[in-house]
Design a protein around this motif. Structure first.
Motif, PDB file in Angstrom:
ATOM      1  N   ASP A 118       0.818  -1.223   0.000  1.00 38.92           N
ATOM      2  CA  ASP A 118       0.000   0.000   0.000  1.00 38.92           C
ATOM      3  C   ASP A 118       0.846   1.265   0.000  1.00 38.92           C
ATOM      4  OD1 ASP A 118       0.993  -0.287   2.566  1.00 38.92           O
ATOM      5  OD2 ASP A 118      -0.817   0.474   3.545  1.00 38.92           O
ATOM      6  N   GLU A 119       2.165   1.136  -0.157  1.00 43.25           N
ATOM      7  CA  GLU A 119       3.045   2.301  -0.136  1.00 43.25           C
ATOM      8  C   GLU A 119       3.689   2.565  -1.492  1.00 43.25           C
ATOM      9  OE1 GLU A 119       5.705   1.473   3.124  1.00 43.25           O
ATOM     10  OE2 GLU A 119       4.264   2.200   4.614  1.00 43.25           O
ATOM     11  N   ALA A 120       2.966   2.234  -2.560  1.00 39.18           N
ATOM     12  CA  ALA A 120       3.454   2.446  -3.933  1.00 39.18           C
ATOM     13  C   ALA A 120       4.894   1.953  -4.092  1.00 39.18           C
ATOM     14  CB  ALA A 120       3.354   3.925  -4.314  1.00 39.18           C
ATOM     15  N   PRO A 121       5.152   0.686  -3.832  1.00 40.50           N
ATOM     16  CA  PRO A 121       6.533   0.184  -3.828  1.00 40.50           C
ATOM     17  C   PRO A 121       7.182   0.245  -5.199  1.00 40.50           C
ATOM     18  CG  PRO A 121       4.983  -1.649  -3.755  1.00 40.50           C
ATOM     19  CD  PRO A 121       4.166  -0.400  -3.583  1.00 40.50           C
ATOM     20  N   LYS A 122       8.455   0.570  -5.193  1.00 37.32           N
ATOM     21  CA  LYS A 122       9.278   0.536  -6.403  1.00 37.32           C
ATOM     22  C   LYS A 122      10.526  -0.296  -6.079  1.00 37.32           C
ATOM     23  CE  LYS A 122       7.698   4.771  -8.628  1.00 37.32           C
ATOM     24  NZ  LYS A 122       6.420   4.747  -7.912  1.00 37.32           N
ATOM     25  N   PRO A 123      10.416  -1.599  -6.232  1.00 41.99           N
ATOM     26  CA  PRO A 123      11.525  -2.488  -5.856  1.00 41.99           C
ATOM     27  C   PRO A 123      12.813  -2.136  -6.591  1.00 41.99           C
ATOM     28  CG  PRO A 123       9.519  -3.744  -6.262  1.00 41.99           C
ATOM     29  CD  PRO A 123       9.242  -2.349  -6.713  1.00 41.99           C
ATOM     30  N   MET A 154       4.293 -11.398  -4.324  1.00 41.05           N
ATOM     31  CA  MET A 154       3.562 -10.866  -3.179  1.00 41.05           C
ATOM     32  C   MET A 154       3.040 -11.997  -2.309  1.00 41.05           C
ATOM     33  SD  MET A 154       1.458  -7.443  -4.273  1.00 41.05           S
ATOM     34  CE  MET A 154       0.912  -7.918  -5.898  1.00 41.05           C
ATOM     35  N   ARG A 155       3.042 -11.756  -1.001  1.00 41.49           N
ATOM     36  CA  ARG A 155       2.450 -12.690  -0.058  1.00 41.49           C
ATOM     37  C   ARG A 155       1.850 -11.900   1.102  1.00 41.49           C
ATOM     38  NH1 ARG A 155       6.675 -16.488   3.093  1.00 41.49           N
ATOM     39  NH2 ARG A 155       4.641 -17.234   3.811  1.00 41.49           N
ATOM     40  N   LEU A 209       3.763  -5.080 -11.695  1.00 43.32           N
ATOM     41  CA  LEU A 209       3.553  -4.999 -10.255  1.00 43.32           C
ATOM     42  C   LEU A 209       2.395  -4.069  -9.923  1.00 43.32           C
ATOM     43  CD1 LEU A 209       4.309  -5.520  -7.302  1.00 43.32           C
ATOM     44  CD2 LEU A 209       6.021  -3.690  -7.512  1.00 43.32           C
ATOM     45  N   GLU A 210       2.393  -2.895 -10.523  1.00 42.23           N
ATOM     46  CA  GLU A 210       1.319  -1.944 -10.251  1.00 42.23           C
ATOM     47  C   GLU A 210      -0.032  -2.501 -10.682  1.00 42.23           C
ATOM     48  OE1 GLU A 210       2.602   1.611 -12.194  1.00 42.23           O
ATOM     49  OE2 GLU A 210       4.291   1.920 -10.812  1.00 42.23           O
ATOM     50  N   SER A 211      -0.045  -3.216 -11.780  1.00 42.58           N
ATOM     51  CA  SER A 211      -1.285  -3.841 -12.242  1.00 42.58           C
ATOM     52  C   SER A 211      -1.744  -4.924 -11.271  1.00 42.58           C
ATOM     53  CB  SER A 211      -1.082  -4.429 -13.640  1.00 42.58           C
ATOM     54  OG  SER A 211      -2.242  -5.107 -14.077  1.00 42.58           O
ATOM     55  N   ALA A 212      -0.804  -5.725 -10.775  1.00 41.21           N
ATOM     56  CA  ALA A 212      -1.149  -6.798  -9.832  1.00 41.21           C
ATOM     57  C   ALA A 212      -1.684  -6.225  -8.529  1.00 41.21           C
ATOM     58  CB  ALA A 212       0.079  -7.672  -9.574  1.00 41.21           C
ATOM     59  N   ILE A 213      -1.059  -5.166  -8.042  1.00 37.86           N
ATOM     60  CA  ILE A 213      -1.534  -4.531  -6.807  1.00 37.86           C
ATOM     61  C   ILE A 213      -2.943  -3.984  -7.003  1.00 37.86           C
ATOM     62  CG2 ILE A 213      -1.173  -2.563  -5.259  1.00 37.86           C
ATOM     63  CD1 ILE A 213       1.846  -3.005  -5.611  1.00 37.86           C
ATOM     64  N   ASP A 214      -3.182  -3.362  -8.131  1.00 32.31           N
ATOM     65  CA  ASP A 214      -4.511  -2.827  -8.414  1.00 32.31           C
ATOM     66  C   ASP A 214      -5.553  -3.943  -8.501  1.00 32.31           C
ATOM     67  OD1 ASP A 214      -6.249  -0.515  -9.204  1.00 32.31           O
ATOM     68  OD2 ASP A 214      -6.437  -1.695 -11.047  1.00 32.31           O
ATOM     69  N   ASP A 215      -5.191  -5.046  -9.152  1.00 31.74           N
ATOM     70  CA  ASP A 215      -6.128  -6.173  -9.266  1.00 31.74           C
ATOM     71  C   ASP A 215      -6.473  -6.742  -7.886  1.00 31.74           C
ATOM     72  OD1 ASP A 215      -6.134  -5.931 -12.000  1.00 31.74           O
ATOM     73  OD2 ASP A 215      -4.723  -7.575 -12.355  1.00 31.74           O
ATOM     74  N   LEU A 216      -5.476  -6.868  -7.011  1.00 32.43           N
ATOM     75  CA  LEU A 216      -5.728  -7.407  -5.680  1.00 32.43           C
ATOM     76  C   LEU A 216      -6.587  -6.458  -4.851  1.00 32.43           C
ATOM     77  CD1 LEU A 216      -2.190  -8.880  -4.988  1.00 32.43           C
ATOM     78  CD2 LEU A 216      -4.312 -10.191  -5.118  1.00 32.43           C
ATOM     79  N   ALA A 217      -6.344  -5.155  -5.009  1.00 35.65           N
ATOM     80  CA  ALA A 217      -7.171  -4.172  -4.301  1.00 35.65           C
ATOM     81  C   ALA A 217      -8.619  -4.247  -4.781  1.00 35.65           C
ATOM     82  CB  ALA A 217      -6.610  -2.766  -4.508  1.00 35.65           C
ATOM     83  N   GLN A 218      -8.808  -4.376  -6.096  1.00 40.25           N
ATOM     84  CA  GLN A 218     -10.161  -4.469  -6.647  1.00 40.25           C
ATOM     85  C   GLN A 218     -10.854  -5.754  -6.179  1.00 40.25           C
ATOM     86  OE1 GLN A 218     -11.823  -2.133  -8.400  1.00 40.25           O
ATOM     87  NE2 GLN A 218     -10.048  -0.801  -8.119  1.00 40.25           N
ATOM     88  N   ALA A 219     -10.068  -6.790  -5.891  1.00 38.18           N
ATOM     89  CA  ALA A 219     -10.637  -8.058  -5.430  1.00 38.18           C
ATOM     90  C   ALA A 219     -10.944  -8.040  -3.931  1.00 38.18           C
ATOM     91  CB  ALA A 219      -9.682  -9.204  -5.746  1.00 38.18           C
ATOM     92  N   ASP A 234      -2.556  -3.252   3.056  1.00 38.85           N
ATOM     93  CA  ASP A 234      -1.614  -3.159   4.166  1.00 38.85           C
ATOM     94  C   ASP A 234      -1.275  -4.522   4.746  1.00 38.85           C
ATOM     95  OD1 ASP A 234      -4.037  -3.668   5.354  1.00 38.85           O
ATOM     96  OD2 ASP A 234      -3.914  -2.043   6.827  1.00 38.85           O
ATOM     97  N   ASP A 235      -1.934  -5.578   4.251  1.00 36.05           N
ATOM     98  CA  ASP A 235      -1.612  -6.941   4.671  1.00 36.05           C
ATOM     99  C   ASP A 235      -0.898  -7.712   3.563  1.00 36.05           C
ATOM    100  OD1 ASP A 235      -1.598  -9.061   6.560  1.00 36.05           O
ATOM    101  OD2 ASP A 235      -3.307  -9.998   5.542  1.00 36.05           O
ATOM    102  N   LEU A 236      -0.428  -7.013   2.544  1.00 34.74           N
ATOM    103  CA  LEU A 236       0.318  -7.626   1.456  1.00 34.74           C
ATOM    104  C   LEU A 236       1.705  -7.011   1.385  1.00 34.74           C
ATOM    105  CD1 LEU A 236      -2.404  -7.756  -1.344  1.00 34.74           C
ATOM    106  CD2 LEU A 236      -1.404  -9.722  -0.176  1.00 34.74           C
ATOM    107  N   ILE A 237       2.699  -7.836   1.187  1.00 30.77           N
ATOM    108  CA  ILE A 237       4.050  -7.326   1.036  1.00 30.77           C
ATOM    109  C   ILE A 237       4.633  -7.805  -0.290  1.00 30.77           C
ATOM    110  CG2 ILE A 237       4.519  -7.050   3.475  1.00 30.77           C
ATOM    111  CD1 ILE A 237       5.979  -9.676   3.504  1.00 30.77           C
ATOM    112  N   VAL A 238       5.461  -6.953  -0.848  1.00 37.97           N
ATOM    113  CA  VAL A 238       6.164  -7.229  -2.100  1.00 37.97           C
ATOM    114  C   VAL A 238       7.593  -7.623  -1.738  1.00 37.97           C
ATOM    115  CG1 VAL A 238       6.952  -6.272  -4.292  1.00 37.97           C
ATOM    116  CG2 VAL A 238       4.724  -5.564  -3.336  1.00 37.97           C
TER     117      VAL A 238
END
Length: 339
Positions: free
Chosen positions: A124-129, A136-137, A156-166, A171-175
């Motif tokens: 949830d912190e707009a990560p840029k690895p 993600m887990r 990555l940004e697409s995956a985060i957005d998809d998980l948020a939409q689901a 804040d319970d997901l880490i990259v």
């Protein structure tokens, strides 16, 4: 079976006991202790019991499941942890619930300390690895990754957005930056190291042809590797690194899972309530059974060593307004429902 005679050399009667504090569903984690005639008396109690009981029997208390407690529960449990350790002979507590690091904090600290070559980020912190691939887990539960390997920032940004939409709470997901490689031939390995108070030692290897290694079949292993594994376990190879890991995490009882990348241990997580499993004793490979025998005996010896062995009376639990509220107002707390 014959190997049980080696596991259980003599009967030792424990005058006190070891109490593991954790959820009811993890009671089975102690099942393997019953193989040992010299095992100390152990009990499994819940945080609900810990907060409600008025008296605490003399024992070594092992606090588990810490990374999944609500902050309010961690605060209360930590007060009792310090109360136990201040009670004198016959009382001891391991794993301060207020200090022990969760998965994300541990991974970030290990990277900062130069122990791990990879880093981790909150989703949830707009990560840029710094490097890809990543995956993600969950932060709060020990489940397999929720994504396959992700190879670019756009993915990555697409995956985060998809998980948020689901409906996934970000804040319970880490990259986590991917850091793994086969340890021998095309076998990936998960190696484990235990800390039991002031004792540190390796556990047996687990192998898989996939990079995410879980216990599926204890007898899966590379051909002709048993002798190498036995040598590594007996010499406790890499244990100095793992001592630093446990100290950094402020964990006195747990199991650190790691693998080797470029011949350096890379630590993935610390489990607060590792299983004492029976499954390895079903091995059909004599060399594998011998390894299981060796590590199980070593772990039990460490468990025996933390038993206080001093007869003494119980002490009163802490007096605290939050404890009183917990006991009288069940609708204002979590433990009875969750544990």
């Amino acid at each position: 079976m014959a190997f049980l005679a080696e596991l259980c050399p003599s009967k030792v009667l424990a005058t006190i006991m070891i109490i593991f504090i954790g959820p009811n569903r993890q009671r089975h984690n102690l099942r393997g202790f019953k193989l040992f005639d010299d095992a100390p008396v152990t009990k499994h109690k819940t945080y609900n019991w810990l907060f409600r009981t008025h008296r605490l029997p003399a024992a070594t208390y092992v606090f588990t499941f810490i990374d999944r407690l609500h902050p309010r529960e961690r605060r209360l449990a930590s007060k009792i942890y310090h109360h136990i350790n201040a009670a004198g002979a016959g009382f001891k507590a391991l794993n301060d619930p207020a200090k022990s690091k969760n998965r994300l904090d541990l991974l970030k600290s290990l990277h900062t300390a130069g122990i791990n070559d990879f880093n981790a980020y909150r989703a949830d912190e707009a990560p840029k690895p710094a490097k890809f691939p990543v995956f993600m887990r969950y932060l709060s539960v020990s489940l397999p990754p929720v994504t396959d390997l992700i190879h670019t920032q756009v993915e990555l940004e697409s995956a985060i957005d998809d998980l948020a939409q689901a409906g996934e709470p970000l804040d319970d997901l880490i990259v986590i930056e991917y850091c793994s490689e086969p340890i021998v031939q095309d076998y990936f390995a998960k190696v484990s190291a235990y800390r039991v108070d002031d004792q540190y030692f390796l556990d047996f290897f687990l192998f898989d042809r996939k990079w995410y290694v879980k216990l599926r079949d204890f007898d899966i292993m590379p051909p002709d590797f048993a002798a190498t594994e036995a040598e590594i376990l007996r010499e406790n190879r890499w244990i100095d690194v793992l001592k630093n890991v446990f100290e950094l995490a402020d964990i006195q009882y747990g199991r650190a899972d790691f693998s080797l990348v470029n011949n350096r241990p890379q630590i993935y997580e610390i489990n607060f309530h590792p299983q004492s499993t029976l499954s390895q004793y079903e091995s059909k490979i004599p060399e594998r059974l011998e390894i299981a025998n060796f590590v199980a005996r070593r772990r039990m010896d460490a468990i025996i060593a933390i038993d206080q062995k001093i007869s003494t009376k119980a002490i009163k639990n802490i007096v605290d307004p939050e404890i009183t509220a917990f006991r009288l107002r069940p609708w204002r707390n979590f433990a009875p429902q969750r544990y």
